[in-house]
Scaffold this active site. Structure first.
Site, mmCIF file in Angstrom:
data_model
loop_
_atom_site.group_PDB
_atom_site.id
_atom_site.type_symbol
_atom_site.label_atom_id
_atom_site.label_comp_id
_atom_site.label_asym_id
_atom_site.label_seq_id
_atom_site.Cartn_x
_atom_site.Cartn_y
_atom_site.Cartn_z
ATOM 1 C CG ASP A 14 35.927 44.380 39.653
ATOM 2 O OD1 ASP A 14 35.386 44.940 38.668
ATOM 3 O OD2 ASP A 14 36.644 43.368 39.547
ATOM 4 C CE LYS A 112 37.056 43.491 36.083
ATOM 5 N NZ LYS A 112 37.109 42.302 36.931
ATOM 6 C CB CYS A 157 40.386 43.509 39.177
ATOM 7 S SG CYS A 157 39.709 41.828 39.020
#
Ligand SMILES: [Zn+2]
Length: 203
Positions: A14, A112, A157
């Site tokens: 990310d 995601k 995450c």
């Protein structure tokens, strides 16, 4: 650090504009790790990226819950969920990778959080802890045995992805200097403890 082989994959989590300073859900110092992440990736023949990728009005956004504010929590059908500012909406500049992010040899991008009613911190399993992203099977089929992680945010995450990689049977390491955390109510220290306890090497 052990030299990366064809059994090793780097999972970069990310590195997106909304998670960097100036973004909708900025991780403090999130942009500072980009050069280190780029350097780290040059040592790996195999790199997989994740990209948080929500539809508008996603259920993890405070704005979709009347009267709620970012960082409040709610009970979802799968348990407790922190509510976030609107972030990483599909196709928007906030969802794009940071402009200095430079890993042209990355082999796969796992998106995601695209199911409207389920958030997904982990690159492997969504927050209902059941719905798979397919990544574990992909990595197994490719013959990878060790997963090294870096990225944003350490305590969400990266944490969930590292724990799920362990649960899926991989050897797992996290490059702590190539991560930054949100640190909500002590979540960063807890994340490091949880990863250590699960057998994740913090390097
Ligand atoms: Zn998200």
């Amino acid at each position: 650090m052990q030299a990366a082989s064809d059994r090793d994959v780097l999972l970069v989590v990310d590195i997106q504009n909304d998670f960097c300073p100036g973004g909708a859900l900025a991780v403090p110092g999130g942009d500072e790790i980009v050069p280190a992440v780029n350097r780290l990736a040059r040592g790996f023949a195999h790199v997989v990226l994740t990209q948080d990728w929500h539809p508008p009005a996603h259920s993890s956004f405070a704005s979709t819950h009347p009267g709620k504010h970012p960082f409040d929590t709610v009970e979802m059908f799968y348990g407790r969920q922190i509510l976030w500012p609107d972030h990483c909406i599909q196709g928007t500049p906030g969802a794009a990778f940071h402009p200095q992010f430079d890993i042209p040899h990355a082999e796969l991008i796992v998106r995601k959080g695209f199911h409207r009613t389920i958030d997904s911190y982990s690159a492997f399993r969504e927050n209902d802890r059941k719905t798979p992203t397919g990544l574990a099977s992909y990595l197994r089929e490719r013959g990878f045995e060790r997963v090294t992680l870096c990225g944003l945010a350490t305590d969400f995450c990266v944490l969930y992805s590292a724990l799920d990689a362990r649960a899926a049977g991989f050897a797992v390491a996290v490059v702590v200097d190539a991560c930054r955390g949100l640190d909500i109510d002590g979540s960063l220290a807890r994340a490091l403890d949880d990863m250590r306890e699960a057998g994740v090497a913090l390097i």
